[in-house]
Motif scaffolding. Structure first.
Motif, PDB file in Angstrom:
ATOM      1  N   SER A  10       0.845  -1.184   0.000  1.00  0.00           N
ATOM      2  CA  SER A  10       0.000   0.000   0.000  1.00  0.00           C
ATOM      3  C   SER A  10       0.883   1.236   0.000  1.00  0.00           C
ATOM      4  N   GLN A  11       0.311   2.338  -0.442  1.00  0.00           N
ATOM      5  CA  GLN A  11       1.080   3.579  -0.556  1.00  0.00           C
ATOM      6  C   GLN A  11       0.129   4.766  -0.524  1.00  0.00           C
ATOM      7  N   ILE A  12       0.535   5.792   0.223  1.00  0.00           N
ATOM      8  CA  ILE A  12      -0.160   7.081   0.174  1.00  0.00           C
ATOM      9  C   ILE A  12       0.778   8.047  -0.532  1.00  0.00           C
ATOM     10  N   LEU A  13       0.248   8.732  -1.533  1.00  0.00           N
ATOM     11  CA  LEU A  13       1.083   9.524  -2.426  1.00  0.00           C
ATOM     12  C   LEU A  13       0.501  10.921  -2.585  1.00  0.00           C
ATOM     13  N   ALA A  14       1.340  11.922  -2.597  1.00  0.00           N
ATOM     14  CA  ALA A  14       0.873  13.281  -2.859  1.00  0.00           C
ATOM     15  C   ALA A  14       0.641  13.464  -4.348  1.00  0.00           C
ATOM     16  N   ALA A  15      -0.410  14.182  -4.683  1.00  0.00           N
ATOM     17  CA  ALA A  15      -0.711  14.468  -6.083  1.00  0.00           C
ATOM     18  C   ALA A  15       0.487  15.153  -6.738  1.00  0.00           C
ATOM     19  N   GLY A  16       0.745  14.743  -7.997  1.00  0.00           N
ATOM     20  CA  GLY A  16       1.863  15.312  -8.730  1.00  0.00           C
ATOM     21  C   GLY A  16       3.145  14.511  -8.635  1.00  0.00           C
ATOM     22  N   ARG A 110      -2.630  -1.182  -2.856  1.00  0.00           N
ATOM     23  CA  ARG A 110      -3.662  -0.184  -2.551  1.00  0.00           C
ATOM     24  C   ARG A 110      -3.009   1.184  -2.569  1.00  0.00           C
ATOM     25  N   LEU A 111      -3.400   2.018  -3.537  1.00  0.00           N
ATOM     26  CA  LEU A 111      -2.791   3.331  -3.722  1.00  0.00           C
ATOM     27  C   LEU A 111      -3.788   4.429  -3.416  1.00  0.00           C
ATOM     28  N   THR A 112      -3.372   5.358  -2.581  1.00  0.00           N
ATOM     29  CA  THR A 112      -4.188   6.537  -2.269  1.00  0.00           C
ATOM     30  C   THR A 112      -3.411   7.765  -2.698  1.00  0.00           C
ATOM     31  N   VAL A 113      -4.045   8.583  -3.543  1.00  0.00           N
ATOM     32  CA  VAL A 113      -3.428   9.831  -4.004  1.00  0.00           C
ATOM     33  C   VAL A 113      -4.177  11.010  -3.387  1.00  0.00           C
ATOM     34  N   LEU A 114      -3.447  11.815  -2.635  1.00  0.00           N
ATOM     35  CA  LEU A 114      -4.087  12.927  -1.915  1.00  0.00           C
ATOM     36  C   LEU A 114      -3.774  14.270  -2.580  1.00  0.00           C
TER      37      LEU A 114
END
Lengths: 114, 109
Positions: A10-16, A110-114
């Motif tokens: 899983s990864q939480i990623l900042a937009a861009g 599981r990828l979340t882009v914030l």
């Protein structure tokens, strides 16, 4: 390694930001696939590769790129992540790309882009 | 466009039989697959049909009618571990799988 593996889990990623999802299989399968799975929708094909050195676009390829330098590895890159790319990503492989070819799936990222 | 339809959710009782239907409209047909997916896990292959008729594999059977664009998955002697989503997928003329959204099967004791 047994079967097909994906990293990260899983990864939480900042937009861009740029992100590469890794996929490796040890079954010597010729064909590999990347899908995304979103709630209420079926799996959607992003990109595929019928054999090492070749790739093709699936149903939803925009914003994603792939490479297939060898049989085992099929990384998926998001060049500049956007929130709509928040999803569960599955890599899959099959012996060939013809009619009867059961696809084997990795455990997913599981990828979340914030 | 291409379309795979299956019910969103079904409920059944442990020990009973349940039938999950799938109808499809695709550009070409090179076979129909059923996969099982437990929550938070990857899909796993259950069955493949390319000719009309019934394919039986233990407690699970799958039926296909190409003229009607219709398939069903039949699960017998339901067990609690059968609680999962069941995905119907059709291989189109480009040998790409078109997936339904899945049917969530809830098994009650």
């Amino acid at each position: 390694i047994a079967g097909i593996t994906q990293a990260p889990t899983s990864q939480i990623l900042a937009a861009g930001r740029r992100m590469t999802l890794r996929c490796t299989q040890d079954m010597r399968h010729n064909a590999m696939y990347w899908y995304r799975q979103d709630l209420g929708l079926g799996l959607r094909l992003i990109h595929y590769s019928n054999t090492a050195g070749t790739t093709g676009k699936g149903e939803v390829p925009d914003g994603y790129s792939v490479s297939r330098a060898n049989t085992d590895d099929f990384p998926l890159t998001l060049a500049s992540a956007v929130p709509s790319q928040t999803s569960v990503y599955f890599c899959a492989s099959s012996v060939g790309s013809g009619s009867y070819n059961e696809q084997f799936f990795g455990p997913g990222t599981r990828l979340t882009v914030l | 466009g291409q379309n795979i339809d299956q019910p969103t959710e079904m409920t059944a009782t442990e020990g009973a039989i349940v039938q999950i239907n799938c109808t499809y409209q695709t550009s070409g047909f090179n076979g129909l697959f059923w996969y099982q997916q437990h929550a938070g896990e990857a899909p796993t292959f259950l069955s493949y049909n390319v000719l009309d008729g019934l394919e039986e594999k233990g407690r699970f059977s799958s039926f296909l009618s190409r003229s009607k664009g219709y398939s069903y998955l039949l699960l017998k002697e339901l067990q609690m571990k059968d609680s999962a989503s069941y995905l119907c997928a059709v291989m189109d003329s480009n040998y790409q799988l078109i997936w339904g959204a899945g049917t969530k099967l809830i098994i009650k004791p």
